[in-house]
Design a protein around this motif. Sequence first.
Motif, PDB file in Angstrom:
ATOM      1  N   UNK A  59      50.618  42.867  62.091  1.00 37.83           N
ATOM      2  CA  UNK A  59      51.766  42.914  62.454  1.00 37.83           C
ATOM      3  C   UNK A  59      52.038  42.622  63.847  1.00 37.83           C
ATOM      4  N   UNK A  60      51.404  43.354  64.873  1.00 38.66           N
ATOM      5  CA  UNK A  60      51.514  43.195  66.464  1.00 38.66           C
ATOM      6  C   UNK A  60      51.084  42.150  66.782  1.00 38.66           C
ATOM      7  N   UNK A  61      49.922  41.693  66.251  1.00 39.34           N
ATOM      8  CA  UNK A  61      49.524  40.139  66.648  1.00 39.34           C
ATOM      9  C   UNK A  61      50.410  39.104  66.448  1.00 39.34           C
ATOM     10  N   UNK A  62      51.174  39.168  65.568  1.00 39.88           N
ATOM     11  CA  UNK A  62      52.164  38.020  65.231  1.00 39.88           C
ATOM     12  C   UNK A  62      53.437  38.267  66.073  1.00 39.88           C
ATOM     13  N   UNK A  63      53.655  39.475  66.410  1.00 41.74           N
ATOM     14  CA  UNK A  63      54.769  39.795  67.478  1.00 41.74           C
ATOM     15  C   UNK A  63      54.225  39.369  68.731  1.00 41.74           C
TER      16      UNK A  63
END
Length: 503
Positions: free
Chosen positions: A183-187
């Motif tokens: 999730x954070x990688x996408x953000x």
Amino acid sequence: MMLTKTDFIQYLNCLESLWLLKNQPDDYPNGEFSLFLQKLIEEGYEVEEQAQKLFPHGIELPEFGTPKDTQKILQNGGLCFFQAAFETNIGVFARVDILEHLPNNTWHLYEVKSSTSVKTDKKHNHLKDACFQKYVLEQNGLSVSNVSIIHLNKEYVRNGEIDLEQLLNIEDVTEKIRGLYSEVSIEIEQAAHYINQKSIDTSQCSCRLNTRSNHCDSFSFFNTEIPEFSIYEIGNIRANKIQDLNNEGVLSIGEIPNNFKLNAKQELQIESFRHRKPIIEKARIAKILSSLEFPLHFIDYETYASAVPKIDGVRPHQHIPFQVSIHTIQSDGSIEHFEFLAHELEIPTQMVQFMSDSTGTIGTFISWHKSFEMGRNKDMIEWLPQYQEYLEFMNSNMFDLEDIFKSEYVDYRFHGSTSIKKVLPVLLPELSYDDLGVQNGTMALDLWGRMVLDKNFKEDKAQVRAALLEYCKLDTWAMVMLFKKLKETTKKRKIQHGIQSRK
């Protein structure tokens, strides 16, 4: 355009605000850099310095080293590195606090924090911080198998030389990071793309549906139609209420529908705005003030705190009082002022003795937001049990003047706050902090701390001490004058009531 970890956290809070900072820096409301934020940065360095001692073979990279510098040093070998810098091909940049090479050719990432726990709130999400660092490392071909956060132990009490094993906690967050990483990688990639957009909608920002304490610095730039007395200033209003009012197109306090559900204190604030006058429970105020036993001691502390305790007996971030101002009113109306300002950082034995000599165990102690003064008194009881009777008397006879402005005296011009810095300009505009050399508690802490601890302190110490004394004195004098203002308000009621009775 480079995206740092600090940028990413700002993006998560308000993406439009970050875009403005990156693309139109001249329009971004920087203002003077907050002393509070500066102190947090300095505390981070202080804790990092201690954490690095846990890794005696660590190699420290240049303070402003580039990713190229890091690659050269990594190629030369080594087991542990401090402040290694990396950048991805889309401009995401990280400087890693501690990076340890493991026998299986993977890496252990350590994030160092000056807090006493791993925080996961919106403003300080340490797990997302660590995810950001891991993302940058893995984009550079390093396999991160372990992630830990090093933070302070809130139970640690200094006794002699710093005990690193007791001062610092190393918390393994590898599994938590694994659950967040995708999730954070996408953000992160979305943030890197967003700041490179040529234009965005600047008519409002993401903070529009947040409460005032969660607004970005550039809220007023994006939301130009927000009126001076807006729904965001309603005291302790919840975000879901803000969202409901926004959905109805309501921005001003005066536009809130009569059937909109708010608590009693919030209703008073709205009523004050609609009538353009304060709502004053004069009889109730008169009863409260008449119950206070003379002499009245108006008291205020200034305190110093540091992430890593600097003297024995103190815990991380524990406040040490170094200054007190007391204005005492006797029953005959006479006023006397007492003040103390320490010359060095120490357990405040001299200060408490001075207070005891000045006030004795008689009367009422009056403060603004009394939980702070009472908390410091409890700390001083631990340090100075010989003054337990005096300090417990203070806490048992402490009155909070701020409480009156929470429900008995409500004025829309306070902007939904009961801070003395909001109340004073409305009721006593002639009393102002604006011209003082010290204007708030954070400035006092910073200035006094540097004066007594920094060997290279170059400012005139006599002038600094005078400025500190003047600031603390105004804090208690302001309370005295507000107390008198409240007394005058209740006297006017009695006079008016007498005239009506005679008629």
